[in-house]
Design an enzyme around this catalytic site. Sequence first.
Site, PDB file in Angstrom:
ATOM      1  N   LYS A  55       0.833  -1.198   0.000  1.00 53.71           N
ATOM      2  CA  LYS A  55       0.000   0.000   0.000  1.00 53.71           C
ATOM      3  C   LYS A  55       0.874   1.257   0.000  1.00 53.71           C
ATOM      4  O   LYS A  55       2.080   1.188   0.290  1.00 53.71           O
ATOM      5  CB  LYS A  55      -0.926  -0.030   1.206  1.00 53.71           C
ATOM      6  N   THR A 103      -5.056  -8.021  10.139  1.00 50.93           N
ATOM      7  CA  THR A 103      -5.415  -6.731   9.544  1.00 50.93           C
ATOM      8  C   THR A 103      -5.179  -5.601  10.538  1.00 50.93           C
ATOM      9  O   THR A 103      -4.654  -4.548  10.190  1.00 50.93           O
ATOM     10  CB  THR A 103      -6.889  -6.744   9.087  1.00 50.93           C
ATOM     11  N   ASN A 124      -1.814  -0.152   7.354  1.00 53.25           N
ATOM     12  CA  ASN A 124      -1.247  -1.486   7.604  1.00 53.25           C
ATOM     13  C   ASN A 124      -0.392  -2.000   6.449  1.00 53.25           C
ATOM     14  O   ASN A 124      -0.133  -3.172   6.328  1.00 53.25           O
ATOM     15  CB  ASN A 124      -2.329  -2.481   8.025  1.00 53.25           C
ATOM     16  N   HIS A 127      -1.625  -5.482   1.375  1.00 51.57           N
ATOM     17  CA  HIS A 127      -2.855  -6.242   1.128  1.00 51.57           C
ATOM     18  C   HIS A 127      -2.448  -7.579   0.544  1.00 51.57           C
ATOM     19  O   HIS A 127      -1.536  -7.648  -0.281  1.00 51.57           O
ATOM     20  CB  HIS A 127      -3.768  -5.526   0.122  1.00 51.57           C
TER      21      HIS A 127
END
Length: 161
Positions: A55, A103, A124, A127
Amino acid sequence: MLLGLLCSSSLTFYYLGILQHLQFPLSQAMMELHIHSGCIVLITGIHERTFIAIKPDGVQRRLVGEIIRRFEQKGFKLIGMKILQVWQGLDVVKITRAMMGETNPADSAPGTIRGDFCVEVGRNVIHGSDSVASAVREISLWFQPEELICWNDCTADWIYE
């Protein structure tokens, strides 16, 4: 573009937007099917694939190399990458999910990507597909079949029995 979906005891394939049904028991689905380029269409066992996206917060924090290093050291084979990655290996979906951590980073164990590098759910850094069916769908959204590199990894004999 090829997308395989599990439907009860059969498999349905969507190829180039044209619905084509290939119906056979899932026990037969464990056999490898190939397309003319030699790439695997039905992906199971050591050919299972998963979709990974680092991300924007992971890129900004310069964690791309570290994240790739962890999957390479685990023995998975990188077969597609556009900052988005497609990894291949035995139980790759389950294992990469464990390597990423929960998560919610607060629930992630030390040593996982999220446990080591994350504090909040909204940041976080990574993915990963949560199932083989999701991986097939996600891979097909971002990669054309010819963009996935099928290559023989000489270390495979040292990783898999």
